[in-house]
Structure formats: C-alpha cells, structure tokens
Design a protein around this motif. Structure first.
Motif, PDB file in Angstrom:
ATOM      1  N   ARG A  29       0.832  -1.200   0.000  1.00 36.54           N
ATOM      2  CA  ARG A  29       0.000   0.000   0.000  1.00 36.54           C
ATOM      3  C   ARG A  29       0.872   1.259   0.000  1.00 36.54           C
ATOM      4  NH1 ARG A  29      -2.222   4.089   2.879  1.00 36.54           N
ATOM      5  NH2 ARG A  29      -0.722   3.729   4.558  1.00 36.54           N
ATOM      6  N   ARG A  30       1.896   1.283   0.835  1.00 38.79           N
ATOM      7  CA  ARG A  30       2.777   2.453   0.892  1.00 38.79           C
ATOM      8  C   ARG A  30       3.473   2.670  -0.443  1.00 38.79           C
ATOM      9  NH1 ARG A  30       4.030   0.337   6.130  1.00 38.79           N
ATOM     10  NH2 ARG A  30       5.925  -0.599   5.286  1.00 38.79           N
ATOM     11  N   ASP A  31       3.899   1.582  -1.080  1.00 38.78           N
ATOM     12  CA  ASP A  31       4.540   1.713  -2.392  1.00 38.78           C
ATOM     13  C   ASP A  31       3.559   2.245  -3.432  1.00 38.78           C
ATOM     14  OD1 ASP A  31       7.095   0.913  -1.681  1.00 38.78           O
ATOM     15  OD2 ASP A  31       6.715  -1.208  -2.064  1.00 38.78           O
ATOM     16  N   GLN A  32       2.333   1.754  -3.395  1.00 40.30           N
ATOM     17  CA  GLN A  32       1.342   2.219  -4.371  1.00 40.30           C
ATOM     18  C   GLN A  32       1.083   3.718  -4.252  1.00 40.30           C
ATOM     19  OE1 GLN A  32      -1.734  -0.780  -3.396  1.00 40.30           O
ATOM     20  NE2 GLN A  32      -1.864  -1.104  -5.595  1.00 40.30           N
ATOM     21  N   LEU A  33       1.143   4.236  -3.053  1.00 39.77           N
ATOM     22  CA  LEU A  33       0.868   5.653  -2.852  1.00 39.77           C
ATOM     23  C   LEU A  33       1.958   6.551  -3.421  1.00 39.77           C
ATOM     24  CD1 LEU A  33      -0.691   5.668   0.741  1.00 39.77           C
ATOM     25  CD2 LEU A  33      -1.825   5.530  -1.473  1.00 39.77           C
ATOM     26  N   THR A  34       3.065   5.957  -3.877  1.00 34.90           N
ATOM     27  CA  THR A  34       4.113   6.739  -4.543  1.00 34.90           C
ATOM     28  C   THR A  34       3.879   6.849  -6.046  1.00 34.90           C
ATOM     29  OG1 THR A  34       5.576   4.843  -5.001  1.00 34.90           O
ATOM     30  CG2 THR A  34       5.766   5.893  -2.832  1.00 34.90           C
ATOM     31  N   LEU A  35       2.922   6.079  -6.585  1.00 35.20           N
ATOM     32  CA  LEU A  35       2.699   6.052  -8.022  1.00 35.20           C
ATOM     33  C   LEU A  35       1.981   7.319  -8.485  1.00 35.20           C
ATOM     34  CD1 LEU A  35       1.625   2.330  -8.412  1.00 35.20           C
ATOM     35  CD2 LEU A  35       3.785   3.336  -9.152  1.00 35.20           C
ATOM     36  N   PHE A  36       2.377   7.811  -9.645  1.00 36.97           N
ATOM     37  CA  PHE A  36       1.786   8.999 -10.255  1.00 36.97           C
ATOM     38  C   PHE A  36       1.831  10.196  -9.299  1.00 36.97           C
ATOM     39  CE2 PHE A  36      -0.289   5.251 -12.074  1.00 36.97           C
ATOM     40  CZ  PHE A  36       0.026   5.407 -13.407  1.00 36.97           C
ATOM     41  N   ALA A  37       2.867  10.244  -8.495  1.00 41.31           N
ATOM     42  CA  ALA A  37       2.967  11.297  -7.480  1.00 41.31           C
ATOM     43  C   ALA A  37       3.071  12.688  -8.094  1.00 41.31           C
ATOM     44  CB  ALA A  37       4.173  11.028  -6.573  1.00 41.31           C
ATOM     45  N   ASP A  38       3.531  12.773  -9.335  1.00 38.96           N
ATOM     46  CA  ASP A  38       3.704  14.077  -9.974  1.00 38.96           C
ATOM     47  C   ASP A  38       2.469  14.546 -10.734  1.00 38.96           C
ATOM     48  OD1 ASP A  38       6.306  14.162  -9.033  1.00 38.96           O
ATOM     49  OD2 ASP A  38       7.103  13.151 -10.810  1.00 38.96           O
ATOM     50  N   ASP A  39       1.398  13.767 -10.690  1.00 40.51           N
ATOM     51  CA  ASP A  39       0.182  14.132 -11.423  1.00 40.51           C
ATOM     52  C   ASP A  39      -1.016  13.961 -10.500  1.00 40.51           C
ATOM     53  OD1 ASP A  39      -1.974  14.446 -13.157  1.00 40.51           O
ATOM     54  OD2 ASP A  39      -0.906  13.524 -14.839  1.00 40.51           O
ATOM     55  N   GLU A  40      -1.546  15.068 -10.039  1.00 39.54           N
ATOM     56  CA  GLU A  40      -2.653  15.036  -9.082  1.00 39.54           C
ATOM     57  C   GLU A  40      -3.896  14.354  -9.635  1.00 39.54           C
ATOM     58  OE1 GLU A  40      -2.797  15.973  -5.793  1.00 39.54           O
ATOM     59  OE2 GLU A  40      -0.627  15.980  -6.090  1.00 39.54           O
ATOM     60  N   ARG A  41      -4.029  14.290 -10.974  1.00 42.26           N
ATOM     61  CA  ARG A  41      -5.216  13.658 -11.552  1.00 42.26           C
ATOM     62  C   ARG A  41      -5.219  12.156 -11.326  1.00 42.26           C
ATOM     63  NH1 ARG A  41      -4.427  15.272 -17.603  1.00 42.26           N
ATOM     64  NH2 ARG A  41      -2.302  14.736 -16.915  1.00 42.26           N
ATOM     65  N   TYR A  42      -4.037  11.553 -11.223  1.00 46.13           N
ATOM     66  CA  TYR A  42      -3.957  10.090 -11.194  1.00 46.13           C
ATOM     67  C   TYR A  42      -3.272   9.530  -9.951  1.00 46.13           C
ATOM     68  CZ  TYR A  42      -5.092  10.952 -16.074  1.00 46.13           C
ATOM     69  OH  TYR A  42      -5.694  11.395 -17.238  1.00 46.13           O
ATOM     70  N   ARG A  43      -2.750  10.388  -9.101  1.00 45.38           N
ATOM     71  CA  ARG A  43      -2.028   9.895  -7.925  1.00 45.38           C
ATOM     72  C   ARG A  43      -2.937   9.024  -7.075  1.00 45.38           C
ATOM     73  NH1 ARG A  43      -1.072  11.930  -2.726  1.00 45.38           N
ATOM     74  NH2 ARG A  43      -2.230  13.856  -3.168  1.00 45.38           N
ATOM     75  N   PHE A  44      -2.404   7.873  -6.642  1.00 44.87           N
ATOM     76  CA  PHE A  44      -3.178   6.961  -5.796  1.00 44.87           C
ATOM     77  C   PHE A  44      -3.313   7.532  -4.388  1.00 44.87           C
ATOM     78  CE2 PHE A  44      -1.969   2.871  -8.324  1.00 44.87           C
ATOM     79  CZ  PHE A  44      -2.897   3.223  -9.295  1.00 44.87           C
ATOM     80  N   ARG A  45      -4.551   7.531  -3.872  1.00 49.63           N
ATOM     81  CA  ARG A  45      -4.828   8.056  -2.533  1.00 49.63           C
ATOM     82  C   ARG A  45      -5.664   7.110  -1.680  1.00 49.63           C
ATOM     83  NH1 ARG A  45      -5.739  12.229  -6.157  1.00 49.63           N
ATOM     84  NH2 ARG A  45      -4.555  14.169  -5.839  1.00 49.63           N
ATOM     85  N   HIS A  46      -6.404   6.188  -2.315  1.00 48.75           N
ATOM     86  CA  HIS A  46      -7.473   5.502  -1.614  1.00 48.75           C
ATOM     87  C   HIS A  46      -7.177   4.050  -1.231  1.00 48.75           C
ATOM     88  CE1 HIS A  46      -9.533   8.836  -3.750  1.00 48.75           C
ATOM     89  NE2 HIS A  46     -10.227   8.886  -2.639  1.00 48.75           N
ATOM     90  N   PHE A  47      -6.021   3.539  -1.597  1.00 47.14           N
ATOM     91  CA  PHE A  47      -5.725   2.154  -1.218  1.00 47.14           C
ATOM     92  C   PHE A  47      -5.603   2.027   0.296  1.00 47.14           C
ATOM     93  CE2 PHE A  47      -4.620   1.503  -5.673  1.00 47.14           C
ATOM     94  CZ  PHE A  47      -5.130   0.232  -5.875  1.00 47.14           C
ATOM     95  N   ARG A  48      -6.068   0.885   0.818  1.00 44.96           N
ATOM     96  CA  ARG A  48      -5.989   0.622   2.252  1.00 44.96           C
ATOM     97  C   ARG A  48      -5.872  -0.879   2.472  1.00 44.96           C
ATOM     98  NH1 ARG A  48     -11.346  -0.315   4.966  1.00 44.96           N
ATOM     99  NH2 ARG A  48     -12.781  -0.971   3.327  1.00 44.96           N
TER     100      ARG A  48
END
Length: 526
Positions: free
Chosen positions: A401-420
């Motif tokens: 989950r922590r790794d996924q939250l680093t994906l698309f970090a430079d693009d607010e449209r696609y950055r992962f926020r909701h994984f748990r």
C-alpha cells in the motif's frame, strides 16, 4: 577452394594513397555528395520509421475494449510479427508436436485466448485482449482489459461458444502462457536466424534494413526482456500452485515488476494471492463500494489504473484516454440475462429466503434486473467472521500500500490516494451471477449448489476451465477429478493446495434440502 589474395604491401598502400591524392577536386566533392545522398536516402527514412509511436483507434467501444491499446506495449509487449510465428517455432506448446512443420494446431487458443468472430491467427489476427501499438517502427502487442474480462458460455456441449465481454475470462490460462514465455527466453529457436527464417516462410516480408534492425536490435531486446522478467518472476511462480484457467495472482507479480522487489522481500504468508478474474459489468452503481476482492479501494479510477499496471503499463507508457474510454463503456454494460428457467413457484419461495438471509449483503434480483441495494452491499466483512481462504487477503500488505501511494505522485489527476489494507473480503454485487462460476473469491466452489452445502461436503477436486452451463446446479459443468491424472480438457483444481481452500461462507448451508433447492432456483435467475 577460394583463392587466397596476396597480402597488401606497404608500397601498394603508398601507391593507393598517391592515386587518391591525384583525384580531381570535383570528383572528390562528387564522391562525398553521393555518399551523403546514400546515407540520407537510407538513414533519414530509417530514423523516421524507427522513432515515435502510433496507435490504432476503434470507432466501436466494444472493439476498442477487445483490441485497443491501453499502453502496455512499450514496456511489456512482444513484436506482433513474433506473436505470429511463435506457434510455428514452438508447436509443442500450441497443440502440435516439437519438430513438426507448421503452426501448432490450436494457436493461442491452447492457452485459452479467444478470437473475435471472423478472426484467427492464420490470417494474422491477434486474440481478444491483445492490443497493439507501433513503437519506434515496430508494432508491439500486449494485454488490455479484455484479456481478463471476456469469456465464453455454451448451453450444451454441442453448441457454439457464445462470446461475452465483461464476464470473467473463464478460458484463459494466464499462468501457463507466462510460464511458456519465461521457458523459451533462452531457447535457440528464439535466436534471430530461426525467427527471421520463420517470418520469411510465413510470408512476412522484411527489407534488408529491417532485417538488420530485427537481427541486431529488436530480437536481442526481446530475449533480454524475457530473461530479465524470468529472473524476477520464476522464483515466485515456482513456489505457487499452478493458477489454472480463469485465475491470476493480482498483486505479487506487481510487487516484483513495478516495485523491484525480490522473492526474499516477500514474507511466507503473502506469496500466494491467486484469485478468480472478476466480472466487470455495471460499474456505475459500484462507485463508492469497497472494490477488489478484499475491498482495498473505493475509487473506480484508481482500481482501473491499478489493474492496467498489472496488465503491463507503466507510469510513462500508460494511455489514460484509452483506459478512461473503456471505463466509461463499462459504467452501464449490463450482463446478458440468465438463460436458466426454473419453476416460478420455487423461485418465489427462494426469493423470500434470499431476502431474509442474503439481500443485505448482496442486493437482489427483481423482474429480471439486479437491484444494487443492501445495507452492507459492497462493504468488507472481516474474514474472522467470513472464514474463507485468507491467502488473497494476506497477499495485499501494508508495505505494498505504501509503495502504491508513490505512483503517479507528480500528477494530481492520477495519484493513488485511496488504497488501504483491510481485514476481510467485500460483499460483492451478484449481477450476472450465472456467468461467474466457480464461486468465492478464489474460485474454489464449482457451482451455486455446492456453495449452499456445508464446506466439508463441497467438492475437493473438480475440473475448471469448461464453459458448458450446468442447468441443475448453476455455474459451469465441473466434474470431479483426481489431481495428477490427465484430462481431455480443463484443469483439475485441488482445494487442498495453498490458496485454494473452499472453506467459509457458510450462509444458507443450514437450510433444509427443500429450502436450499428453492434458494438455488432463485439464484439461477441472476
């Protein structure tokens, strides 16, 4: 014998240099110009061809779903020309015999891939679920959404298979196909001479510049990519039971490829996460529900993008517009109605039972349509209460989950926020239930009839990968089998292997035989 030329002496070298110096200046200039023109004539078109990208667009949304690119090809794809000759190079994997001339009899259908009506490998067509994109002058093919979410059904053994977009890919042996690619990575038949000869025999024409590019760049890169993937995935796959058709380990290959983990980085308890391909009908009513089998994300967009990453896209190669077009089409894609026609009186009695015992968690069927209403529909039930096989749940970890939250970090449209990370499995809507066998998240219970039995009475080993409907039990025909013994068709699924347990979800198992029969009749109308 070839006549040996005498050695060139120092005197001859000096004579040639003097002659070159005596060439008229105009001739020297002309020579330079001619050489330059030749370089430009060959080099510029070649450079132009082997640069940039292009992709085919489909007007029909279902054709786009089945054949369109989602951006997986640049990082994960195989050249389309190679897709076409692999069955000829390795016929023993495609329904033929090693060393035989000609393509394996089954083509990619040997791995459960499907073709659209009128398409076939012999005509150069690729299976459903393989999109294409030209990258630097080479047409590449790799997976899109349809590879996991298109299947077939037959109402009798003699009927023609009916192709249905959005249902689980009950035919596809993805594990077998991946194992095949990893196995051939260092096979001599994948060497340039062998591949180019197979292309030529098949009628695939290559110019001499193309042959050079393929020999020295394209095919070596394919081999290097397969070897690198094998180094990452093979140790994991060797530890897992074979997935069998209609199943995939969702997140463990993701960890190794997307986040550069190794098998040693994975704990013993997370290494097997194999589960069934889900159906993807009617996504609009699912917005806000706990998605994935373990309910680890409530965002349709993030779930779709995560699935695309699992199919081989990267942050750099992803085609967001293409994925969003598929997602829009799926919002209102309805499953075809159930062909089962049980006794109406029994259905009514079964509905009354269902509404008391099941509707709060799973919604219900009304007048031929599924109703997305239920107090706990789409919510996670702790597995402590549900009691089903925990492997898929355990495979999704807090570290991932922590790794996924680093994906698309430079693009607010696609950055992962909701994984748990959750503690159980989500209550699934049951629309298109007749198409979704085997049942439970890991496909460990073959029919609806068996799901209503106490776990100790459910089949221990059964055949999966068949598409003939079972009009009595609901789901597909799934005869008992003995693991290790050969089958004419299908895959022997052993519920005693890790990750394959058929325990838990004991709801309805305490009903009497007549009540269970009535409940089954109602479920078969979904």
């Amino acid at each position: 014998m070839r006549r040996q030329e005498p050695p060139v002496t120092a005197v001859q070298h000096e004579t040639r240099r003097r002659r070159w110096r005596r060439l008229p200046l105009t001739l020297l200039a002309l020579t330079v110009v001619v050489v330059g023109v030749l370089v430009l004539a060959i080099g510029i078109p070649t450079l132009w061809r082997y640069s940039g990208e292009s992709v085919r667009h489909y007007a029909d949304p279902e054709a786009h779903f089945r054949h369109g690119s989602i951006g997986s090809e640049p990082a994960s794809g195989l050249p389309v020309r190679l897709w076409r000759v692999l069955p000829e190079l390795f016929p023993e994997h495609f329904g033929g015999k090693e060393g035989e001339q000609g393509r394996g009899e089954e083509g990619y259908a040997a791995f459960g891939f499907l073709y659209a009506p009128g398409d076939n490998l012999g005509a150069g067509d690729l299976p459903i679920g393989v999109g294409t994109r030209e990258v630097r002058g080479v047409e590449l093919g790799w997976f899109n959404c349809a590879v996991c979410h298109t299947g077939t059904v037959r109402e009798s053994p003699d009927a023609e298979p009916r192709l249905i977009s959005g249902m689980p890919s009950n035919n596809l042996d993805l594990n077998g196909f991946i194992a095949f690619l990893l196995e051939i990575a260092d096979d001599p038949r994948l060497a340039p001479d062998s591949v180019l000869a197979a292309m030529e025999e098949q009628g695939q024409e290559l110019g001499w510049v193309e042959r050079l590019v393929w020999r020295h760049a394209v095919l070596p890169r394919v081999r290097e990519g397969l070897l690198a993937t094998r180094a990452r995935l093979a140790p994991l796959l060797a530890e897992q039971p074979a997935w069998g058709p209609g199943r995939v380990d969702t997140f463990n290959p993701y960890k190794l490829i997307q986040f550069d983990m190794t098998l040693a980085d994975l704990s013993e308890g997370e290494r097997i996460g194999t589960a069934d391909f889900p159906s993807i009908f009617l996504q609009r009513p699912r917005q806000g529900m706990d998605l994935h089998w373990d309910g680890n994300n409530a965002s349709l967009q993030e779930r779709n993008l995560s699935a695309a990453l699992g199919a081989g896209v990267t942050e750099e190669s992803v085609d967001h517009a293409s994925i969003e077009r598929v997602a829009d089409w799926l919002l209102d894609l309805e499953p075809p109605p159930s062909p089962h026609d049980p006794d109406a009186e029994s259905v009514a009695a079964g509905k009354a039972l269902y509404m008391r015992h099941c509707a709060d968690c799973h919604g219900y069927q009304e007048d031929g349509r599924y109703v997305f209403e239920g107090e706990r529909l789409g919510e996670v039930v702790p597995n402590e209460r549900l009691g089903v096989d925990p492997a898929r749940l355990d495979s999704y970890t807090e570290a991932l989950r922590r790794d996924q939250l680093t994906l698309f970090a430079d693009d607010e449209r696609y950055r992962f926020r909701h994984f748990r990370k959750t503690d159980g499995y989500a209550n699934q809507p049951l629309d298109g239930l007749w198409l979704r066998a085997p049942y439970l998240h890991n496909g460990s219970v073959p029919t609806l009839h068996d799901l209503l039995l106490p776990p100790e009475e459910r089949p221990v080993a059964f055949v999966r990968g068949l598409d003939v409907l079972d009009d009595e039990k609901g789901g597909f025909v799934a005869p008992d089998c003995t693991p290790g013994e050969p089958l004419d068709e299908g895959f022997c699924f052993d519920t005693r292997l890790p990750g394959n347990g058929n325990q838990g979800h004991a709801y309805g198992t305490g009903l009497g035989a007549e009540e269970r029969a009535a409940l089954l009749d109602y479920l078969m109308t979904f």
